[in-house]
Design an enzyme around this catalytic site. Structure first.
Site, short mmCIF file in Angstrom:
data_model
loop_
_atom_site.label_atom_id
_atom_site.label_comp_id
_atom_site.label_asym_id
_atom_site.label_seq_id
_atom_site.Cartn_x
_atom_site.Cartn_y
_atom_site.Cartn_z
N HIS A 121 -10.69 -5.01 2.45
CA HIS A 121 -9.39 -5.62 2.74
C HIS A 121 -8.43 -4.50 3.15
O HIS A 121 -8.14 -3.62 2.34
CB HIS A 121 -8.83 -6.32 1.51
N LEU A 122 -7.94 -4.58 4.40
CA LEU A 122 -7.04 -3.52 4.87
C LEU A 122 -5.58 -3.96 4.90
O LEU A 122 -4.70 -3.15 5.15
CB LEU A 122 -7.46 -3.02 6.25
N ARG A 123 -5.34 -5.28 4.66
CA ARG A 123 -3.96 -5.81 4.69
C ARG A 123 -3.32 -5.58 6.06
O ARG A 123 -4.01 -5.41 7.04
CB ARG A 123 -3.09 -5.18 3.56
N LYS A 145 -16.10 -15.79 7.10
CA LYS A 145 -15.97 -15.61 5.65
C LYS A 145 -15.55 -16.93 5.00
O LYS A 145 -14.55 -17.53 5.39
CB LYS A 145 -14.92 -14.53 5.36
N HIS A 202 -17.48 -4.74 3.28
CA HIS A 202 -16.50 -5.71 2.75
C HIS A 202 -15.24 -4.94 2.37
O HIS A 202 -15.23 -4.23 1.36
CB HIS A 202 -17.08 -6.41 1.51
N HIS A 221 -17.74 -15.79 -0.62
CA HIS A 221 -17.17 -15.52 -1.94
C HIS A 221 -17.75 -16.59 -2.86
O HIS A 221 -17.34 -17.74 -2.82
CB HIS A 221 -15.64 -15.59 -1.88
N ALA A 274 -5.49 -10.14 -8.34
CA ALA A 274 -6.89 -9.72 -8.39
C ALA A 274 -7.20 -8.79 -7.23
O ALA A 274 -6.92 -9.12 -6.08
CB ALA A 274 -7.80 -10.95 -8.33
N ASP A 334 -15.21 -3.93 -1.35
CA ASP A 334 -14.19 -4.90 -1.74
C ASP A 334 -12.89 -4.18 -2.11
O ASP A 334 -12.16 -4.62 -3.00
CB ASP A 334 -14.65 -5.80 -2.88
N HIS A 393 -19.75 -9.16 -2.98
CA HIS A 393 -19.41 -8.56 -4.28
C HIS A 393 -20.15 -9.23 -5.43
O HIS A 393 -19.55 -9.82 -6.33
CB HIS A 393 -17.90 -8.54 -4.54
C1 NCD Z 1 -9.43 -9.66 -2.94
C2 NCD Z 1 -8.04 -9.45 -2.35
O1 NCD Z 1 -7.16 -8.94 -3.06
O2 NCD Z 1 -7.83 -9.72 -1.17
N1 NCD Z 1 -9.36 -9.60 -4.35
C3 NCD Z 1 -10.37 -9.37 -5.21
O3 NCD Z 1 -10.14 -9.45 -6.42
N2 NCD Z 1 -11.57 -9.03 -4.80
C4 NCD Z 1 -10.00 -10.95 -2.44
C5 NCD Z 1 -11.46 -11.13 -2.74
O4 NCD Z 1 -12.33 -10.51 -2.13
O5 NCD Z 1 -11.79 -11.92 -3.63
ZN ZN Z 2 -12.92 -9.06 -1.09
#
Ligand code: NCD
Ligand code: ZN
Length: 349
Positions: free
Chosen positions: A16-18, A101, A14, A138, A264, A248, A176
């Site tokens: 996030h690479l943007r 997802k 899991h 999620h 977040a 995450d 998560h």
């Molecule tokens: C994640 C994000 O910033 O993309 N943020 C987070 O707090 N975990 C999104 C997510 O997985 O909920």
């Molecule tokens: Zn996430």
């Protein structure tokens, strides 16, 4: 305590690479350490089709360069009412799309296109069960009347449990997992597993809130109580195959973490592995570290563990490590886990 261990190259189930400058700045941290990386689709606009997933995959590989021969992004698509089932089946058969997802609308960063209730998507999930496409969830209620710290438990009870009853063959990951309720849910449902982050293993709500709110520890689902943390630690350090590492890792520029409304997300791709190793070492359960980081997730998703290895060494020497990274646009991102990482060496990296 000094120790050295070797583990199959781990997978991050899991992350996030943007995109753009942020992708370029962060992808190396994941690519240098991890083999497979399950890539979250919450870009703006979301990755919602096979074509978008394929293009995003290519951008990730281009940004990663060729320094990490084993690194492979595994692509997910975003569950919304616009998701086209035929496109999903084609993308999955072609090996481009690995999972779907689901975000509850409004629960977290870029979740506006998500669902109002997971049970509205039963038809899609029946198709996914037939096609053996996993659903990544999620699991957080967005009902404002439910206390922030109870929202995972509420979602599991009100939405995910009924879904698992109605589509029992669907493979589901509670992403998560942040509470003992989440741990119990994964243990109680046969086709359900849970990904676990370094920060939910290492921190509790007192760390987040006292002596003052710490935006660097703010993420969704919220870091919960010490009792919840202990339940998660004891589940993962038992070696139980239903639990595996999903960092995450979710970078946000400091301007948005420390702004009016903290975004977040915690960026832990840099030192997350050390944070997790430290937990297993402290619990005297380092023998199960490779199950959690390198084997359980691979088995759940139908892969063999990597043949390649990483070596982790814990020594009583404290190294001065970077605390932020910078993007070419001049944004800064805080690196989570520097203290734990200061007495670990990970090689080759
Ligand atoms: C994640 C994000 O910033 O993309 N943020 C987070 O707090 N975990 C999104 C997510 O997985 O909920
Ligand atoms: Zn996430």
């Amino acid at each position: 305590m000094d120790l050295t261990i070797r583990i199959p190259r781990p997978d991050d189930w899991h992350v996030h690479l943007r995109d753009g400058a942020m992708l370029e700045a962060v992808v190396g941290y994941t690519a240098r350490r991890f083999r497979y990386a399950m890539i979250m689709p919450n870009l703006n606009p979301p990755i919602a089709t096979t074509e978008l997933a394929d293009q995003y995959r290519q951008r990730i590989l281009r940004a990663a360069g060729n320094q990490s021969p084993e690194f492979q992004p595994l692509m997910t698509v975003y569950c919304s009412t616009n998701l086209d089932q035929d496109d999903l089946i084609r993308g999955h058969e072609a090996g481009i799309v690995k999972a779907v997802k689901y975000y509850p609308a409004g629960a977290t960063t870029n979740s506006d296109h998500g669902g109002d209730n997971i049970l509205n998507f039963i038809d899609l999930f029946e198709t996914m069960a037939d096609q053996k496409i996993p659903l990544l969830v999620h699991a957080e209620s967005t009902n404002p009347e439910i206390d922030l710290f109870d929202r995972e438990a509420a979602f599991l009870e009100q939405e995910l449990h009924p879904l698992c009853e109605q589509v029992p063959n669907l493979q589901v990951t509670v992403e998560h997992v942040s509470t003992s309720a989440g741990v119990d849910f994964a243990l109680a449902h046969q086709r359900v597993a849970a990904s676990v982050t370094p920060h939910h293993l290492a921190k509790n709500s007192s760390d987040l809130m006292a002596p003052e709110f710490d935006p660097d520890l703010f993420c969704k689902p919220i870091i919960n109580s010490e009792a919840d943390r202990q339940a998660i630690v004891s589940a993962v350090t038992s070696g139980n195959p239903s639990f595996f590492l999903g960092t995450d890792s979710a970078p946000h520029p400091t301007s948005e973490k420390y702004g009016e409304e903290a975004k977040a997300g915690i960026f832990n791709a840099a030192y997350g592995l050390e944070v997790v190793a430290e937990i297993f070492a402290k619990e005297n359960k380092i023998k199960y570290f490779s199950s959690f980081a390198s084997k359980n997730g691979a088995a759940f998703y139908g892969y063999e563990p990597s043949q390649d290895e990483l070596q982790l060494t814990r020594e009583q020497v404290d190294v001065e490590l970077a605390s932020t990274l910078s993007t070419r646009d001049g944004d800064k991102v805080v690196l989570f886990g520097r203290d734990e990482a200061s007495h670990w060496t990970v090689s080759p990296i």
